[in-house]
Design a protein around this motif. Structure first.
Motif, PDB file in Angstrom:
ATOM      1  N   TYR A  13      -9.503  -5.475  -0.555  1.00 52.50           N
ATOM      2  CA  TYR A  13      -8.115  -5.374   0.035  1.00 52.50           C
ATOM      3  C   TYR A  13      -7.196  -6.339  -0.735  1.00 52.50           C
ATOM      4  O   TYR A  13      -6.010  -5.931  -0.972  1.00 52.50           O
ATOM      5  CB  TYR A  13      -8.314  -5.777   1.546  1.00 52.50           C
TER       6      TYR A  13
ATOM      7  N   LEU B  69      -0.490   5.386   8.405  1.00 48.47           N
ATOM      8  CA  LEU B  69      -0.918   4.141   8.666  1.00 48.47           C
ATOM      9  C   LEU B  69      -0.619   3.356  10.100  1.00 48.47           C
ATOM     10  O   LEU B  69      -1.436   2.852  10.751  1.00 48.47           O
ATOM     11  CB  LEU B  69      -0.938   3.167   7.390  1.00 48.47           C
TER      12      LEU B  69
ATOM     13  N   ALA C 145      -3.186   3.757  17.425  1.00 47.10           N
ATOM     14  CA  ALA C 145      -4.352   4.487  17.829  1.00 47.10           C
ATOM     15  C   ALA C 145      -5.341   3.185  18.371  1.00 47.10           C
ATOM     16  O   ALA C 145      -5.782   3.110  19.408  1.00 47.10           O
ATOM     17  CB  ALA C 145      -5.273   5.403  17.209  1.00 47.10           C
ATOM     18  N   ALA C 146      -5.382   2.072  17.503  1.00 47.07           N
ATOM     19  CA  ALA C 146      -6.274   1.062  17.775  1.00 47.07           C
ATOM     20  C   ALA C 146      -5.664   0.081  18.378  1.00 47.07           C
ATOM     21  O   ALA C 146      -6.642  -0.802  19.227  1.00 47.07           O
ATOM     22  CB  ALA C 146      -6.553   0.582  16.129  1.00 47.07           C
TER      23      ALA C 146
ATOM     24  N   GLN D  28       0.778  -1.291   0.191  1.00 48.46           N
ATOM     25  CA  GLN D  28      -0.062  -0.042   0.133  1.00 48.46           C
ATOM     26  C   GLN D  28       0.629   1.276  -0.029  1.00 48.46           C
ATOM     27  O   GLN D  28       0.353   2.406  -0.112  1.00 48.46           O
ATOM     28  CB  GLN D  28      -0.880  -0.003   1.337  1.00 48.46           C
TER      29      GLN D  28
ATOM     30  N   ILE E 164      -5.098   7.829  -0.252  1.00 47.09           N
ATOM     31  CA  ILE E 164      -6.159   6.995   0.317  1.00 47.09           C
ATOM     32  C   ILE E 164      -5.665   6.063   1.590  1.00 47.09           C
ATOM     33  O   ILE E 164      -4.532   5.595   1.487  1.00 47.09           O
ATOM     34  CB  ILE E 164      -6.591   6.099  -0.852  1.00 47.09           C
ATOM     35  N   ARG E 165      -6.406   5.753   2.534  1.00 51.19           N
ATOM     36  CA  ARG E 165      -5.933   5.096   3.688  1.00 51.19           C
ATOM     37  C   ARG E 165      -6.881   4.109   3.838  1.00 51.19           C
ATOM     38  O   ARG E 165      -8.018   4.092   3.944  1.00 51.19           O
ATOM     39  CB  ARG E 165      -6.162   5.906   5.015  1.00 51.19           C
ATOM     40  N   ILE E 166      -6.346   2.793   3.719  1.00 52.02           N
ATOM     41  CA  ILE E 166      -7.295   1.671   3.675  1.00 52.02           C
ATOM     42  C   ILE E 166      -7.244   0.961   5.001  1.00 52.02           C
ATOM     43  O   ILE E 166      -6.437   0.550   5.636  1.00 52.02           O
ATOM     44  CB  ILE E 166      -6.552   0.533   2.595  1.00 52.02           C
ATOM     45  N   ILE E 167      -8.814   0.705   5.487  1.00 51.18           N
ATOM     46  CA  ILE E 167      -9.235  -0.222   6.478  1.00 51.18           C
ATOM     47  C   ILE E 167      -9.737  -1.499   6.318  1.00 51.18           C
ATOM     48  O   ILE E 167     -10.637  -1.440   5.347  1.00 51.18           O
ATOM     49  CB  ILE E 167     -10.234   0.723   7.338  1.00 51.18           C
TER      50      ILE E 167
ATOM     51  N   MET F 296      -2.521   5.103  12.638  1.00 50.04           N
ATOM     52  CA  MET F 296      -3.817   4.462  12.980  1.00 50.04           C
ATOM     53  C   MET F 296      -3.714   3.228  13.810  1.00 50.04           C
ATOM     54  O   MET F 296      -4.482   2.831  14.566  1.00 50.04           O
ATOM     55  CB  MET F 296      -4.528   4.291  11.477  1.00 50.04           C
TER      56      MET F 296
ATOM     57  N   MET G 102      -8.911   4.662  14.909  1.00 51.50           N
ATOM     58  CA  MET G 102      -8.167   4.692  13.633  1.00 51.50           C
ATOM     59  C   MET G 102      -8.583   5.971  13.304  1.00 51.50           C
ATOM     60  O   MET G 102      -7.712   6.761  12.506  1.00 51.50           O
ATOM     61  CB  MET G 102      -8.206   3.365  12.911  1.00 51.50           C
TER      62      MET G 102
ATOM     63  N   TYR H 134      -7.261  -0.798  21.962  1.00 53.57           N
ATOM     64  CA  TYR H 134      -8.531  -1.622  22.196  1.00 53.57           C
ATOM     65  C   TYR H 134      -8.718  -2.919  21.559  1.00 53.57           C
ATOM     66  O   TYR H 134      -9.609  -3.566  21.412  1.00 53.57           O
ATOM     67  CB  TYR H 134      -9.737  -0.478  21.464  1.00 53.57           C
TER      68      TYR H 134
ATOM     69  N   TYR I  99     -11.038  -9.549  14.030  1.00 53.97           N
ATOM     70  CA  TYR I  99     -11.034  -8.556  13.264  1.00 53.97           C
ATOM     71  C   TYR I  99     -10.881  -7.264  13.997  1.00 53.97           C
ATOM     72  O   TYR I  99     -11.018  -7.347  15.054  1.00 53.97           O
ATOM     73  CB  TYR I  99     -12.067  -8.505  12.284  1.00 53.97           C
ATOM     74  N   LEU I 100     -10.716  -6.113  13.500  1.00 48.74           N
ATOM     75  CA  LEU I 100     -10.794  -4.886  14.050  1.00 48.74           C
ATOM     76  C   LEU I 100     -12.161  -4.808  14.706  1.00 48.74           C
ATOM     77  O   LEU I 100     -13.230  -4.642  13.923  1.00 48.74           O
ATOM     78  CB  LEU I 100     -10.761  -3.469  13.177  1.00 48.74           C
TER      79      LEU I 100
ATOM     80  N   LEU J 183      -6.273   9.383  12.467  1.00 48.89           N
ATOM     81  CA  LEU J 183      -5.951   9.711  11.015  1.00 48.89           C
ATOM     82  C   LEU J 183      -6.731  11.010  10.678  1.00 48.89           C
ATOM     83  O   LEU J 183      -5.861  11.943  10.111  1.00 48.89           O
ATOM     84  CB  LEU J 183      -6.708   8.483   9.980  1.00 48.89           C
TER      85      LEU J 183
ATOM     86  N   GLN K 289     -11.870   0.010  17.730  1.00 51.04           N
ATOM     87  CA  GLN K 289     -10.603   0.193  17.302  1.00 51.04           C
ATOM     88  C   GLN K 289     -10.720   0.971  15.876  1.00 51.04           C
ATOM     89  O   GLN K 289      -9.883   1.923  15.745  1.00 51.04           O
ATOM     90  CB  GLN K 289      -9.695  -1.012  16.757  1.00 51.04           C
TER      91      GLN K 289
END
Lengths: 612, 176
Positions: free
Chosen positions: B56, A129, A135-136, A110, B73-76, A132, B32, A139, B23-24, B36, B28
């Protein structure tokens, strides 16, 4: 398990951050030093950089760091989580950190690989990234793992050489195998072939015993005329519905006398020989077919019962009905192979209109002793023996125009083989192979190529523009000789189109049933092209043979062996560890609105009972 | 055992009582987005929710094939587009995202069969809602790709970035 006190303040949980350089894959674009510096002053964060986190040394350093720093969270900024995510999660688990506390930040696929035009911004994005993920991190919830028992049985879809090889391998290891074949007999394309390259070995002589062994193996149940209708479940525990169409001939009772084939009055074009020659409504395409019992094509049967009359063991039973079998298996191997390209869409070659333009698969049937001419090469138009034969390569391969960019890999070697075979049989025949590039790769292939040249086969580098039938009934080939830059017209008695491989009928439906994605070329996609060619993105589903892209027999057999061993790895222990991806409910927060029950796509949530 | 782990129920839960492990989770993703969007290191800044099976994977494919696309672009990564909570989409806009893109599978290829269809329904409602509050609904998009379509996902990212850039920064709708 965890070395961290999860009850304490979330913000105080120590995070270990590894930034991977991946050689120059990441570091060549993303300024790893700047990233490391940026995060090094962050409280509660320990940051390290590493050349290859996935290497032995990288893993050792991650392991040591988790222990030394007493980290509660691990973030690795590296490649995509689908590549080494599992590896790093396992390393964490072994070092005392629950794998749910590992987060992978994808700064290769990416960032560096897609933003190499702008290293500055790629670095900024990498920092974003990682921010992020940081930060996560506090949790994150721990991963839950359950051990479930597995079925020690395997479903193999497709009874060609790949499916049969995988079936035998697993059966010998002690697993129960269900081998499902759509056609009436097992053996696939290889059974149709007379000789195989590069040694001109007799195809059925090497395949026949294998197929027979598979059919008679106590651990293998061969289901012919059968198709997979549905697949449910998860790795180790699949429930599969297979539709087994009626054969009307009892496989156990039939003694293979073939009398029924002779008395049947019906004559139909023989699909097995691509429509050349005839077959009856009692079908058995070649004498060595396995199972030895024919099947009855009820759509064309007139109900004269002649076959019943001649059948001594009373094996014919018209009362038989289609059945749906429910199988329980632990793993699935897809070995559905390919379909030869149908050249009808290439109008300039006149296939289907000019009788003496045939495909390489049809030509092979002419060469075969069980084929329509019992092994003699003849012109379809008048049955005469051809004196000049042309082979046209790359028909349905390497063409953007018809959306088939890939090389089908086997056609060059096959054309060379068919040319040699013809030359040995009919020394006076004149053979020209029109090629784009000769891709005679593989063991002994170059030797076969030279042998063909020694035997006087002409190789002409040309894309053939058009084929036309002349008044005298010959086929005129219009081509541009690429080496001499000349436009040439030449007449031949017979033209063979070396057709490529296509994804087989119904592959898309099967793929979506199994959840396995397709590649751009329409074949199934493997987990990793280089190192996991037999794995799919779905654990428990494996690939063998040409269903994941054109392959020859050698490659199909090799992959089938790998698929079998991957299945054995999964099932041998009798139980496997699975990570739970099901929701848990916090009853103190639940207001019983039942939105979730309505939202569930599978009816897995039930009110009153809690969750799953 | 019938649960396939798509997370559609989690997205539907109004109180956050459901947590999908592996998973997130809700908290979370919120964290994020805050991290961001408090930085806003680029303009236009786009948050992309991509399903792990197709969207993804296609982005990974773009990487593998070195296909260039814009850096903003920020991918989650999410299990399924059906697991994307409307609350997170709104949160992203509230915190100042210039655009939100959702990329999943093609409807017929969804790993969870009808997850993508469910996501389409949610996006439709979300677009209505955005219109109501005066945000241009064009800032939100959903589309599908196949896992092998790196080229297509890159093209989607490129065209959506151009589109959002034309709409101007988030909030410019409110200026007279």
């Amino acid at each position: 398990m965890s070395q961290c006190d999860e009850s304490g303040h979330k913000e105080q949980r120590k995070v270990l951050l590894f930034v991977c350089r991946c050689g120059t894959n990441i570091a060549g674009v993303v300024d790893v030093e700047r990233v490391v510096k940026y995060f090094s002053r962050r409280e509660g964060v320990v940051v390290r950089d590493q050349d290859h986190c996935c290497s032995d040394e990288g893993i050792r350093r991650i392991r040591e760091a988790i222990r030394e720093e007493g980290a509660c969270r691990l973030i690795i900024a590296c490649c995509t989580p689908s590549l080494h995510g599992e590896l790093f999660r396992r390393v964490a688990e072994e070092s005392g950190l629950n794998k749910g506390f590992v987060e992978i930040v994808n700064i290769r696929e990416q960032c560096s690989w897609v933003h190499y035009h702008d290293p500055e911004r790629a670095t900024n994005k990498a920092i974003d990234l990682i921010e992020m993920a940081l930060a996560a991190a506090p949790y994150a919830s721990p991963a839950k793992v359950v051990k479930v028992p597995v079925e020690r049985s395997v479903l193999i879809i497709g009874g060609g050489v790949a499916g049969v090889t995988a079936a035998l391998s697993l059966a010998e290891m002690g697993f129960k195998v269900y081998l499902v074949e759509r056609e009436g007999f097992i053996g696939g394309h290889m059974a149709k072939w007379d000789k195989v390259y590069p040694t001109l070995d007799c195809s059925i002589c090497v395949l026949g015993p294998q197929v027979s062994k598979a059919y008679n193996h106590p651990n293998i149940e061969v289901l012919t005329l059968s198709e997979v209708k549905s697949v449910k479940g998860f790795p180790g525990n699949y429930e599969v519905e297979v539709l087994k169409r009626a054969r009307y001939v009892d496989e156990k009772l039939c003694n293979g006398c073939n009398k029924c084939l002779e008395v049947c009055p019906i004559q139909l074009p023989n699909e097995y020989n691509y429509g050349i020659g005839f077959r009856s409504a009692v079908v058995k395409p070649y004498p060595e077919a396995v199972p030895q019992a024919p099947y009855i094509d009820l759509r064309h049967c007139i109900g004269c019962y002649c076959c019943v009359g001649v059948c001594d063991p009373k094996a014919i039973n018209f009362k038989e009905e289609d059945r749906v079998l429910k199988l329980k298996v632990g793993a699935i191997i897809v070995a559905v192979g390919f379909k030869p390209f149908d050249p009808k869409i290439l109008e300039e070659y006149g296939y289907g209109k000019i009788p003496d333009v045939i495909t390489s698969a049809e030509y092979e049937r002419f060469l075969s002793s069980s084929g329509p001419t019992r092994g003699r090469v003849v012109r379809v138009s008048d049955g005469s023996v051809p004196k000049r034969i042309a082979f046209i390569q790359c028909v349905g391969s390497r063409s953007d125009r018809i959306g088939r960019r890939y090389c089908s890999r086997a056609c060059c070697n096959n054309a060379i083989k068919q040319a040699i075979q013809t030359k040995l049989m009919m020394p006076g025949v004149d053979i020209t192979i029109f090629y784009v590039d000769v891709r005679a790769t593989g063991k002994l292939a170059e030797e076969a190529y030279r042998r063909a040249m020694d035997l006087g086969v002409n190789f002409v580098k040309a894309r053939v523009g058009e084929l036309r039938r002349t008044k005298s009934g010959k086929v005129k080939v219009f081509y541009e000789n690429i080496l001499t830059c000349e436009f040439v017209e030449e007449e031949f008695d017979l033209v063979v189109l070396s057709v490529g491989m296509e994804p087989p009928e119904g592959l898309r439906d099967l793929a979506s049933m199994l959840g396995v994605p397709l590649s751009e070329d329409g074949f199934l996609s493997e987990y990793h092209l280089k190192l996991n060619p037999a794995d799919t993105f779905i654990k428990g589903v494996y690939l063998a043979g040409a269903c994941s892209g054109p392959k020859d027999i050698t490659e199909s057999v090799t992959q089938a062996g790998l698929a079998a061993s991957r299945v054995a790895e999964l099932l041998k222990r009798g139980e496997i560890e699975l990570e739970v991806h099901a929701p848990t409910i916090d009853r103190s927060k639940c207001k019983l609105c039942l939105n979730c029950v309505r939202a569930c796509l599978f009816g897995a949530l039930k009110a009153g009972k809690g969750v799953v | 055992v019938t649960c396939r782990g798509c997370g559609a129920c989690v997205a539907a839960c109004p109180t956050g009582a459901l947590v999908l492990s592996g998973y997130l989770n809700d908290e979370q993703i919120s964290a994020m987005l805050r991290a961001l969007l408090s930085r806003k290191s680029e303009y236009p800044l786009i948050v992309a929710f991509m399903c792990m099976w197709c969207g993804y994977a296609a982005a990974d494919n773009a990487g593998l094939n070195k296909i260039l696309y814009p850096t903003n672009i920020r991918i989650i990564r999410v299990p399924c587009t059906a697991s994307i909570s409307p609350k997170h989409v709104l949160e992203a806009f509230k915190l100042g995202a210039d655009g939100v893109m959702i990329v999943g599978c093609y409807e017929q290829d969804c790993h969870y069969r009808v997850g993508r269809v469910r996501a389409n329904e949610r996006v439709k409602v979300l677009k209505e809602l955005l219109k109501e509050v005066g945000i241009n609904p064009e800032r939100l998009m959903i589309d599908g790709v196949a896992a092998s379509e790196g080229k297509k996902v890159a093209e989607l990212m490129r065209s959506f970035t151009e589109k959002v850039a034309k709409l101007g920064p988030m909030g410019s709708e409110f200026e007279v």
